[in-house]
Design a protein around this motif. Structure first.
Motif, PDB file in Angstrom:
ATOM      1  N   ILE A 140       0.763  -1.222  -0.120  1.00 50.28           N
ATOM      2  CA  ILE A 140      -0.149  -0.055   0.046  1.00 50.28           C
ATOM      3  C   ILE A 140       0.967   1.169   0.090  1.00 50.28           C
ATOM      4  N   SER A 141       1.948   1.324   0.632  1.00 52.70           N
ATOM      5  CA  SER A 141       2.883   2.377   0.856  1.00 52.70           C
ATOM      6  C   SER A 141       3.693   2.722  -0.352  1.00 52.70           C
ATOM      7  N   CYS A 142       3.990   1.833  -1.290  1.00 49.22           N
ATOM      8  CA  CYS A 142       4.982   1.753  -2.150  1.00 49.22           C
ATOM      9  C   CYS A 142       4.250   2.432  -3.448  1.00 49.22           C
ATOM     10  N   PRO A 143       4.946   3.660  -3.972  1.00 49.95           N
ATOM     11  CA  PRO A 143       4.211   3.963  -5.245  1.00 49.95           C
ATOM     12  C   PRO A 143       4.569   3.051  -6.600  1.00 49.95           C
ATOM     13  N   THR A 144       3.789   3.162  -7.185  1.00 54.94           N
ATOM     14  CA  THR A 144       3.745   2.248  -8.486  1.00 54.94           C
ATOM     15  C   THR A 144       4.967   2.365  -9.195  1.00 54.94           C
ATOM     16  N   PHE A 145       5.221   3.535  -9.656  1.00 51.53           N
ATOM     17  CA  PHE A 145       6.489   4.047 -10.292  1.00 51.53           C
ATOM     18  C   PHE A 145       7.681   3.570  -9.809  1.00 51.53           C
ATOM     19  N   TRP A 146       7.916   3.828  -8.409  1.00 49.61           N
ATOM     20  CA  TRP A 146       9.108   3.639  -7.712  1.00 49.61           C
ATOM     21  C   TRP A 146       9.052   1.782  -7.475  1.00 49.61           C
ATOM     22  N   PHE A 147       8.033   1.202  -7.394  1.00 47.74           N
ATOM     23  CA  PHE A 147       8.108  -0.146  -7.204  1.00 47.74           C
ATOM     24  C   PHE A 147       8.442  -0.754  -8.430  1.00 47.74           C
ATOM     25  N   GLY A 148       8.033  -0.567  -9.801  1.00 50.95           N
ATOM     26  CA  GLY A 148       8.144  -0.933 -10.989  1.00 50.95           C
ATOM     27  C   GLY A 148       9.843  -0.673 -11.430  1.00 50.95           C
ATOM     28  N   LEU A 149      10.326   0.675 -11.047  1.00 53.75           N
ATOM     29  CA  LEU A 149      11.810   0.772 -11.244  1.00 53.75           C
ATOM     30  C   LEU A 149      12.847  -0.194 -10.485  1.00 53.75           C
ATOM     31  N   ILE A 150      11.941  -0.566  -9.225  1.00 55.43           N
ATOM     32  CA  ILE A 150      13.096  -1.437  -8.599  1.00 55.43           C
ATOM     33  C   ILE A 150      12.760  -2.892  -9.258  1.00 55.43           C
ATOM     34  N   LEU A 151      11.665  -3.297  -9.664  1.00 63.32           N
ATOM     35  CA  LEU A 151      11.664  -4.603 -10.201  1.00 63.32           C
ATOM     36  C   LEU A 151      12.687  -4.466 -11.643  1.00 63.32           C
ATOM     37  N   ILE A 152      12.514  -3.592 -12.376  1.00 64.69           N
ATOM     38  CA  ILE A 152      13.248  -3.331 -13.478  1.00 64.69           C
ATOM     39  C   ILE A 152      14.809  -3.432 -13.180  1.00 64.69           C
ATOM     40  N   LEU A 153      15.215  -2.788 -12.175  1.00 66.01           N
ATOM     41  CA  LEU A 153      16.832  -2.762 -11.734  1.00 66.01           C
ATOM     42  C   LEU A 153      17.242  -4.149 -11.074  1.00 66.01           C
ATOM     43  N   VAL A 154      16.228  -4.886 -10.498  1.00 62.54           N
ATOM     44  CA  VAL A 154      16.631  -5.843  -9.819  1.00 62.54           C
ATOM     45  C   VAL A 154      16.638  -7.102 -11.090  1.00 62.54           C
ATOM     46  N   PHE A 155      15.377  -7.330 -11.284  1.00 61.21           N
ATOM     47  CA  PHE A 155      15.393  -8.480 -12.123  1.00 61.21           C
ATOM     48  C   PHE A 155      15.568  -8.565 -14.043  1.00 61.21           C
ATOM     49  N   ALA A 156      15.343  -7.358 -14.274  1.00 63.39           N
ATOM     50  CA  ALA A 156      15.997  -7.201 -15.552  1.00 63.39           C
ATOM     51  C   ALA A 156      17.086  -6.648 -16.079  1.00 63.39           C
ATOM     52  N   VAL A 157      17.658  -5.564 -14.898  1.00 60.04           N
ATOM     53  CA  VAL A 157      18.960  -5.204 -15.336  1.00 60.04           C
ATOM     54  C   VAL A 157      19.926  -5.961 -14.773  1.00 60.04           C
ATOM     55  N   ASN A 158      20.009  -6.450 -13.220  1.00 63.70           N
ATOM     56  CA  ASN A 158      21.016  -7.118 -12.808  1.00 63.70           C
ATOM     57  C   ASN A 158      20.893  -8.755 -13.051  1.00 63.70           C
TER      58      ASN A 158
END
Length: 309
Positions: A140-158
């Protein structure tokens, strides 16, 4: 029931008209000139005025709006300022991608939220309950754009498990956008399901069922869960409608070619017909989802069904 559905469908008309009026006024008052945007900065003032006359932008706002509504009643959403093609064609070419994303996100939300909320209520004050509600609070607390960027950084980039963005026709391509879009809804559904289940399992008829020797599994599945579903279904319906609106941010982050991204691009370029077309589609979808939720009430609770008869 049919009479009720007919009334709800008719009630959508003033809602859509009100939404279009507000959006039209906002777009008209926003800074910038669509004609200059179309022609570019090198265009002369005479060329801009000629195009404004051709597009009817020099008419009063109320005249422009009434002209748009008249065309809308005849099934004409207008012509895009940029591509010069029908708005309906431009929207419908992208609409399936948005629906696909919203449906997968909804499926993820419901499949994760219902068991999470039900088990958390049954195992109240245990580690599982605390952990599940901790996850829900994060969601509930995480903004959608921030959570999306974290997923991209962890699972797509790294880790390179998933593509970064834009692949709409592959399973891997839709997982990260759907998780991003559905995580917040999953958290809200889980919290409501838990609260509703806690209220139900404390009722007298639940204690009576257990006193009669009914197994705890049957008490939960046959008696508690159906009676706890009304608030949950309400939240699910609102969240599914909200997922379409939330797709605006998610599609922008993941470069997903849906109408949410089209809406953002059209707002930036002052493309009023496309903006209005996207908003109308969102309004209709949200209203239809709420209608479906109201109809589902009748199948979940017979007492509600008797009110339609």
């Amino acid at each position: 029931m049919l009479k009720y559905i007919g009334k709800r469908l008719l009630a959508m008309i003033p809602v859509i008209l009100g939404v279009t009026l507000i959006v039209y006024c906002i777009m008209s008052l926003a800074p910038g000139d669509p004609a200059r945007t179309i022609l570019g900065e090198q265009a002369t003032q005479e060329q801009i005025q000629e195009l404004r006359d051709e597009m009817g932008l020099n008419d009063p706002i109320i005249v422009q709006y009434l002209r748009y509504i008249w065309n809308l009643l005849h099934g004409d959403l207008g012509t895009s300022y940029q591509s010069r093609i029908d708005v309906s064609t431009e929207i419908w070419s992208r609409f399936p991608n948005t629906i696909k994303l919203a449906l997968v996100a909804s499926l993820i939300s419901v499949v994760l939220a219902l068991p999470l909320g039900i088990i958390a209520a049954v195992k109240q004050n245990t580690f599982f309950d605390s952990f599940s509600m901790f996850i829900a609070i994060i969601g509930i607390s995480c903004p959608t754009f921030w959570f999306g960027l974290i997923l991209i950084l962890v699972f797509a980039v790294n880790l390179k498990w998933f593509p970064v963005s834009g692949q709409v026709n592959t399973l891997k391509g839709i997982i990260l956008p759907a998780l991003t879009l559905g995580f917040n809804s999953m958290a809200a559904m889980a919290r409501v399901t838990r609260s509703s289940m806690l209220e139900v399992i404390r009722q007298d008829y639940i204690r009576t069922a257990r006193a009669k020797g009914v197994s705890n599994r049957n008490v939960i599945l046959q008696h508690a869960v159906p009676n706890a579903m009304i608030p949950t279904v309400t939240v699910i319906g609102l969240r599914i409608g909200g997922l379409l609106a939330g797709a605006v941010i998610c599609e922008t982050v993941f470069a997903w070619p849906g109408i949410g991204r089209l809406l953002v691009q059209s707002i930036q370029s002052r493309n009023t017909p496309v903006v209005l077309g996207c908003i109308i589609i969102f309004s209709i979808c949200f209203s239809l989802v709420n209608l479906i939720v109201d109809i589902l009430y009748a199948f979940i609770d017979p007492r509600i069904k008797s009110q339609y008869q």
